[in-house]
Design a protein around this motif. Sequence first.
Motif, PDB file in Angstrom:
ATOM      1  N   PHE A 143      19.016  55.036  33.052  1.00 32.57           N
ATOM      2  CA  PHE A 143      19.707  53.949  33.736  1.00 32.57           C
ATOM      3  C   PHE A 143      20.239  54.427  35.089  1.00 32.57           C
ATOM      4  N   LEU A 144      20.442  53.480  35.990  1.00 35.92           N
ATOM      5  CA  LEU A 144      21.200  53.727  37.210  1.00 35.92           C
ATOM      6  C   LEU A 144      22.571  53.088  37.030  1.00 35.92           C
ATOM      7  N   TYR A 145      23.616  53.897  37.096  1.00 36.30           N
ATOM      8  CA  TYR A 145      24.989  53.394  37.018  1.00 36.30           C
ATOM      9  C   TYR A 145      25.554  53.293  38.433  1.00 36.30           C
ATOM     10  N   VAL A 146      26.107  52.138  38.774  1.00 40.14           N
ATOM     11  CA  VAL A 146      26.767  51.954  40.064  1.00 40.14           C
ATOM     12  C   VAL A 146      28.267  52.103  39.808  1.00 40.14           C
ATOM     13  N   VAL A 147      28.820  53.237  40.226  1.00 45.81           N
ATOM     14  CA  VAL A 147      30.169  53.627  39.812  1.00 45.81           C
ATOM     15  C   VAL A 147      31.158  53.534  40.972  1.00 45.81           C
ATOM     16  N   ALA A 148      32.186  52.734  40.788  1.00 45.64           N
ATOM     17  CA  ALA A 148      33.253  52.626  41.795  1.00 45.64           C
ATOM     18  C   ALA A 148      34.201  53.811  41.668  1.00 45.64           C
ATOM     19  N   THR A 149      34.598  54.364  42.809  1.00 41.33           N
ATOM     20  CA  THR A 149      35.523  55.504  42.836  1.00 41.33           C
ATOM     21  C   THR A 149      36.745  55.135  43.688  1.00 41.33           C
ATOM     22  N   PRO A 150      37.818  55.911  43.622  1.00 36.89           N
ATOM     23  CA  PRO A 150      39.056  55.545  44.332  1.00 36.89           C
ATOM     24  C   PRO A 150      38.866  55.403  45.837  1.00 36.89           C
ATOM     25  N   ILE A 151      39.649  54.483  46.435  1.00 35.36           N
ATOM     26  CA  ILE A 151      39.652  54.329  47.897  1.00 35.36           C
ATOM     27  C   ILE A 151      40.762  55.168  48.520  1.00 35.36           C
ATOM     28  N   GLY A 152      41.574  55.789  47.684  1.00 42.06           N
ATOM     29  CA  GLY A 152      42.665  56.625  48.174  1.00 42.06           C
ATOM     30  C   GLY A 152      43.324  57.363  47.021  1.00 42.06           C
ATOM     31  N   ASN A 153      44.090  56.642  46.240  1.00 42.91           N
ATOM     32  CA  ASN A 153      44.803  57.226  45.112  1.00 42.91           C
ATOM     33  C   ASN A 153      43.821  57.595  44.001  1.00 42.91           C
ATOM     34  N   LEU A 154      43.719  58.890  43.701  1.00 43.19           N
ATOM     35  CA  LEU A 154      42.733  59.350  42.720  1.00 43.19           C
ATOM     36  C   LEU A 154      43.024  58.852  41.315  1.00 43.19           C
ATOM     37  N   ASP A 155      44.260  58.437  41.058  1.00 42.00           N
ATOM     38  CA  ASP A 155      44.598  57.917  39.729  1.00 42.00           C
ATOM     39  C   ASP A 155      43.969  56.555  39.463  1.00 42.00           C
ATOM     40  N   ASP A 156      43.375  55.932  40.487  1.00 44.34           N
ATOM     41  CA  ASP A 156      42.778  54.607  40.308  1.00 44.34           C
ATOM     42  C   ASP A 156      41.406  54.658  39.646  1.00 44.34           C
ATOM     43  N   ILE A 157      40.835  55.834  39.465  1.00 40.82           N
ATOM     44  CA  ILE A 157      39.525  55.896  38.815  1.00 40.82           C
ATOM     45  C   ILE A 157      39.674  55.527  37.343  1.00 40.82           C
ATOM     46  N   SER A 158      38.708  54.778  36.821  1.00 43.36           N
ATOM     47  CA  SER A 158      38.799  54.319  35.433  1.00 43.36           C
ATOM     48  C   SER A 158      38.291  55.388  34.473  1.00 43.36           C
ATOM     49  N   GLN A 159      38.730  55.277  33.232  1.00 45.72           N
ATOM     50  CA  GLN A 159      38.253  56.210  32.212  1.00 45.72           C
ATOM     51  C   GLN A 159      36.759  56.048  32.003  1.00 45.72           C
TER      52      GLN A 159
ATOM     53  N   ILE B 189      34.967  57.974  34.709  1.00 44.39           N
ATOM     54  CA  ILE B 189      35.006  59.415  34.425  1.00 44.39           C
ATOM     55  C   ILE B 189      33.981  59.782  33.359  1.00 44.39           C
ATOM     56  N   THR B 190      33.957  59.007  32.280  1.00 45.00           N
ATOM     57  CA  THR B 190      33.010  59.279  31.195  1.00 45.00           C
ATOM     58  C   THR B 190      31.573  59.182  31.683  1.00 45.00           C
ATOM     59  N   THR B 191      31.287  58.179  32.491  1.00 41.92           N
ATOM     60  CA  THR B 191      29.933  58.004  33.025  1.00 41.92           C
ATOM     61  C   THR B 191      29.533  59.196  33.882  1.00 41.92           C
ATOM     62  N   LEU B 192      30.418  59.621  34.771  1.00 39.34           N
ATOM     63  CA  LEU B 192      30.114  60.757  35.644  1.00 39.34           C
ATOM     64  C   LEU B 192      29.947  62.052  34.855  1.00 39.34           C
ATOM     65  N   GLN B 193      30.646  62.148  33.740  1.00 36.72           N
ATOM     66  CA  GLN B 193      30.506  63.330  32.879  1.00 36.72           C
ATOM     67  C   GLN B 193      29.148  63.363  32.173  1.00 36.72           C
ATOM     68  N   GLN B 194      28.607  62.195  31.858  1.00 33.46           N
ATOM     69  CA  GLN B 194      27.452  62.131  30.972  1.00 33.46           C
ATOM     70  C   GLN B 194      26.112  61.992  31.685  1.00 33.46           C
ATOM     71  N   VAL B 195      26.084  61.539  32.940  1.00 33.56           N
ATOM     72  CA  VAL B 195      24.792  61.340  33.615  1.00 33.56           C
ATOM     73  C   VAL B 195      24.153  62.680  33.975  1.00 33.56           C
ATOM     74  N   ASP B 196      22.842  62.620  34.230  1.00 26.94           N
ATOM     75  CA  ASP B 196      22.104  63.826  34.610  1.00 26.94           C
ATOM     76  C   ASP B 196      22.247  64.144  36.094  1.00 26.94           C
ATOM     77  N   TRP B 197      22.394  63.092  36.905  1.00 24.47           N
ATOM     78  CA  TRP B 197      22.490  63.256  38.346  1.00 24.47           C
ATOM     79  C   TRP B 197      23.534  62.297  38.903  1.00 24.47           C
ATOM     80  N   ILE B 198      24.169  62.714  40.008  1.00 25.24           N
ATOM     81  CA  ILE B 198      25.056  61.816  40.752  1.00 25.24           C
ATOM     82  C   ILE B 198      24.517  61.706  42.169  1.00 25.24           C
ATOM     83  N   ALA B 199      24.125  60.487  42.557  1.00 24.96           N
ATOM     84  CA  ALA B 199      23.652  60.217  43.920  1.00 24.96           C
ATOM     85  C   ALA B 199      24.865  59.844  44.758  1.00 24.96           C
ATOM     86  N   ALA B 200      25.161  60.676  45.764  1.00 27.05           N
ATOM     87  CA  ALA B 200      26.397  60.522  46.515  1.00 27.05           C
ATOM     88  C   ALA B 200      26.119  60.339  47.997  1.00 27.05           C
ATOM     89  N   GLU B 201      26.945  59.504  48.632  1.00 31.09           N
ATOM     90  CA  GLU B 201      26.821  59.284  50.073  1.00 31.09           C
ATOM     91  C   GLU B 201      27.050  60.590  50.836  1.00 31.09           C
TER      92      GLU B 201
END
Length: 283
Positions: free
Chosen positions: A7-23, A26-38
Motif C-alpha cells: 500500500f501507499l500510505y499518505v501520512v500527515a505530520t506535524p506543522i510545528g508542535n511535534l506532539d500533534d502527530i497521531s498514534q 507513528i505506527t504506520t511509519l514504524q511498520q512500512v518498508d519505505w518512507i518517501a519524503a520531500e
Amino acid sequence: MAKQNGFLYVVATPIGNLDDISQRAITTLQQVDWIAAEDTRHTGRLLSHLGISAKTIALHDHNEKQRAASIIQKCLAGEHVALVSDAGTPLISDPGYSLVRQCRDAGVRVIPVPGPCALITALCAAGLPTDKFHFIGFLLPKSQQRQNQLAEVPAGVGTIICYDTARRIKDSLQDVAAVFGDARELVLAKELTKTFEHLEYGTATQISAWLEADPQRCQGEMVLMIAPTPKAESDISEAELSTLKLLLTELPLKKAAALTAQIHGGKKNALYKVALQLTGETE
C-alpha cells in the motif's frame, strides 16, 4: 498464491508542535518498508525524535514523476510505502499528486492517515466563515501574477485561503488591497502550533502596519485568509466587478460606478456601494 500488493500510505505530520502527530501515523511509519519524503534530512529529524529507524527515499517537485515509477514497483512487489511532506498533509501545496494518481492508475491502494494541515488549522481559529472556503495554495511570486491570481477567484466561494512566505507577505497584502479593496477583513496566521503562534486581524493596511512595527513579526510560515465577498459586491456580475476595479484606478467613485453601469447595463447605486467597499471610503 500471488503475492499481495503493498500500500501507499499518505501520512500527515506535524506543522510545528511535534506532539500533534497521531498514534496511527507513528505506527504506520514504524511498520512500512519505505518512507518517501520531500526532504529526507528534515524527515530524518522527525523520525529520530520518534525513535524510528526506516529506509527513506527522496520524493520532491523535481523528481516526483520519475521516482513514482520506482515506488509503484515497490508496492507491486508487496512492499509498503509511506508518503510524507516536510510538514502537514502531503499534496496540500506539497508534492505527491503525481504519485497518488499513478498509484491509483496502477491499482495500488492509497490509504490516507489524516492529521495536521495548516489551512484547516488556521481557518478554525480565524473567526471567518467556515461553511464555504476556497484554497488557492501559495501566492505567486510577482505582484501582477498575484493580482491576476486573486482576481480570478470567483465571487461567492466563501473565505479565501492562501499560503505565503515571510519575505513576500507585505507586498502580497498590497496586492490583496488592490484587488479586493482595503475594507476587506483579513486574518494573517503565522507560526501555527509553534512558540510564536499568532493570528492578526484587520485590513491589509492594518496588518501591514502591525508587521512593520516589529521586524520579528515578519518571520515564519504564513497563512493569509480573506473574508468572503460582501453581499453588495456579490450582487453584481464578475464582468461588472472587473470593470469597476479597473475604472477605480483612474476615476472618482461616482464616475467609475456610473460608467460601469452604463457599460454593462447594471445598477449604479449597487455599483457605487461596491466601490465604497473596495476603497474603504464612506459616503
